[in-house]
Write an enzyme that holds these catalytic residues in place. Structure first.
Site, short mmCIF file in Angstrom:
data_model
loop_
_atom_site.label_atom_id
_atom_site.label_comp_id
_atom_site.label_asym_id
_atom_site.label_seq_id
_atom_site.Cartn_x
_atom_site.Cartn_y
_atom_site.Cartn_z
N SER A 133 0.76 -1.44 -0.11
CA SER A 133 0.22 -0.28 0.19
C SER A 133 1.13 1.35 0.07
O SER A 133 1.90 1.37 0.67
CB SER A 133 -0.71 -0.26 1.72
N HIS A 151 -1.33 -1.30 -4.25
CA HIS A 151 -2.19 -0.60 -3.37
C HIS A 151 -2.55 0.93 -3.20
O HIS A 151 -1.87 0.58 -2.94
CB HIS A 151 -2.52 -1.73 -1.73
N ASP A 167 -4.93 3.71 -1.60
CA ASP A 167 -5.47 3.73 -0.58
C ASP A 167 -6.48 5.47 -0.99
O ASP A 167 -5.68 6.37 0.00
CB ASP A 167 -4.97 3.77 0.88
N MET A 188 -8.93 7.54 0.33
CA MET A 188 -9.66 8.47 1.21
C MET A 188 -10.49 10.08 0.49
O MET A 188 -9.60 10.65 0.56
CB MET A 188 -8.82 8.52 2.77
N HIS A 239 -8.40 1.53 -3.27
CA HIS A 239 -9.40 1.02 -2.25
C HIS A 239 -10.41 1.98 -2.13
O HIS A 239 -9.90 2.98 -1.76
CB HIS A 239 -8.14 0.01 -1.39
N MET A 260 -12.15 4.05 -0.40
CA MET A 260 -12.90 4.60 1.27
C MET A 260 -13.44 5.81 1.26
O MET A 260 -13.09 7.22 1.60
CB MET A 260 -11.73 4.38 2.36
N MET A 279 -11.63 -5.60 6.01
CA MET A 279 -10.64 -4.21 6.91
C MET A 279 -10.41 -4.92 8.14
O MET A 279 -10.71 -5.65 8.95
CB MET A 279 -11.34 -3.60 7.07
N ASP A 297 -6.37 -5.97 5.04
CA ASP A 297 -5.92 -4.62 4.58
C ASP A 297 -5.78 -4.44 6.10
O ASP A 297 -6.65 -3.27 7.13
CB ASP A 297 -7.19 -4.02 4.24
C1 DX5 Z 1 -6.51 1.98 6.31
C2 DX5 Z 1 -5.06 1.59 5.30
C3 DX5 Z 1 -4.75 0.79 5.57
C4 DX5 Z 1 -3.12 0.78 4.74
C5 DX5 Z 1 -2.27 -0.64 5.43
O1 DX5 Z 1 -7.31 2.97 6.07
O2 DX5 Z 1 -6.12 0.65 4.17
O3 DX5 Z 1 -4.93 -0.39 6.42
O4 DX5 Z 1 -3.26 -0.25 3.02
O5 DX5 Z 1 -1.80 -0.24 6.69
P1 DX5 Z 1 -0.24 -0.52 7.77
O6 DX5 Z 1 0.37 -2.01 6.85
O7 DX5 Z 1 0.29 0.10 7.25
O8 DX5 Z 1 -1.14 -1.15 9.20
ZN ZN Z 2 -6.95 -0.01 1.43
#
Ligand code: DX5
Ligand code: ZN
Length: 216
Positions: A9, A34, A36, A38, A67, A69, A138, A176
């Site tokens: 990620s 990946h 993320d 947001m 992903h 969010m 998650m 994740d």
């Molecule tokens: C949360 C993110 C994290 C990320 C991974 O919203 O989606 O979970 O991808 O983070 P680590 O591997 O640093 O927990």
């Molecule tokens: Zn993610």
């Protein structure tokens, strides 16, 4: 032999050098990247959007595992597809109708994923399972990297494996959040096919070794 995919990620990457992060992912042997996304509403954090997908698209051949969010995934599915996403995973808890989103994502030729936060029971995926390519469980509350894995979430993975078997389906299960040297084997044991790894990947001094330990 079940394949395991490591999907680093870039949330945990150097935000001043995403091109360099993509190169680190490629040289590690990981085949997925990946992203993320947001929106500051669905989760209390704001990251990046389609411009980054577009900017990185010709820098790497990695599978862009996007992903979302965000509260309104329906507004952005086509834009992310056009920017170069290979898979789009939205949240069951977002507004709108998951079935519509799954059909739109697959209609655009992409892999379709649905994700649930820790407090959402895995049974809500029952009706959509036949239409998904990825179920993202998650293992932390979404919004930030570097959090500790919530062990109870791995019980949801085990439950989903059983639900998938009973339905005779073959979608991939992804986890994740808080995945590292210790929790990755536990997640694989529970039945995860995809390991999204942020902090543990980017803080590793031997990324190639790290990936080869968990990717099969
Ligand atoms: C949360 C993110 C994290 C990320 C991974 O919203 O989606 O979970 O991808 O983070 P680590 O591997 O640093 O927990
Ligand atoms: Zn993610």
């Amino acid at each position: 032999m079940k394949q395991t995919i490591v999907s680093p990620s870039i949330l945990a990457a150097d935000f001043a050098d995403f091109g360099g992060a993509a190169a680190l992912i490629d040289s590690s042997g990981a085949k997925w990247l990946h992203m993320d996304v947001m929106d500051g509403s669905f989760v209390p954090n704001l990251t990046f959007g389609t411009p980054l997908v577009h900017a990185l698209r010709d820098k790497t051949k990695a599978f862009f595992d996007v992903h979302l969010m965000i509260v309104h995934p329906g507004r952005f599915i086509r834009d992310f597809a056009e920017a170069g996403a290979d898979g789009i995973t939205f949240h069951y808890e977002a507004e709108g109708h998951p079935q519509n989103y799954l059909e739109e994502i697959k209609g655009l030729g992409l892999k379709a994923g649905i994700s649930i936060v820790p407090s959402t029971p895995v049974t809500v995926l029952e009706e959509t399972m036949p239409f998904i390519d990825i179920a993202l469980i998650m293992t932390v509350n979404p919004g930030f990297g570097g959090q500790k894995l919530i062990p109870e979430c791995l019980e949801k993975v085990k439950k989903l494996v059983k639900m998938r078997e009973k339905a005779g389906l073959s979608f991939l299960i992804s986890v994740d959040g808080g995945i590292n040297e210790i929790t990755a084997p536990e997640a694989k044991e529970a039945g995860s096919d995809i390991l999204v790894i942020g902090s543990a990947f980017f803080s590793s001094s031997d990324k190639k070794g790290f990936v080869s330990r968990f990717q099969s």
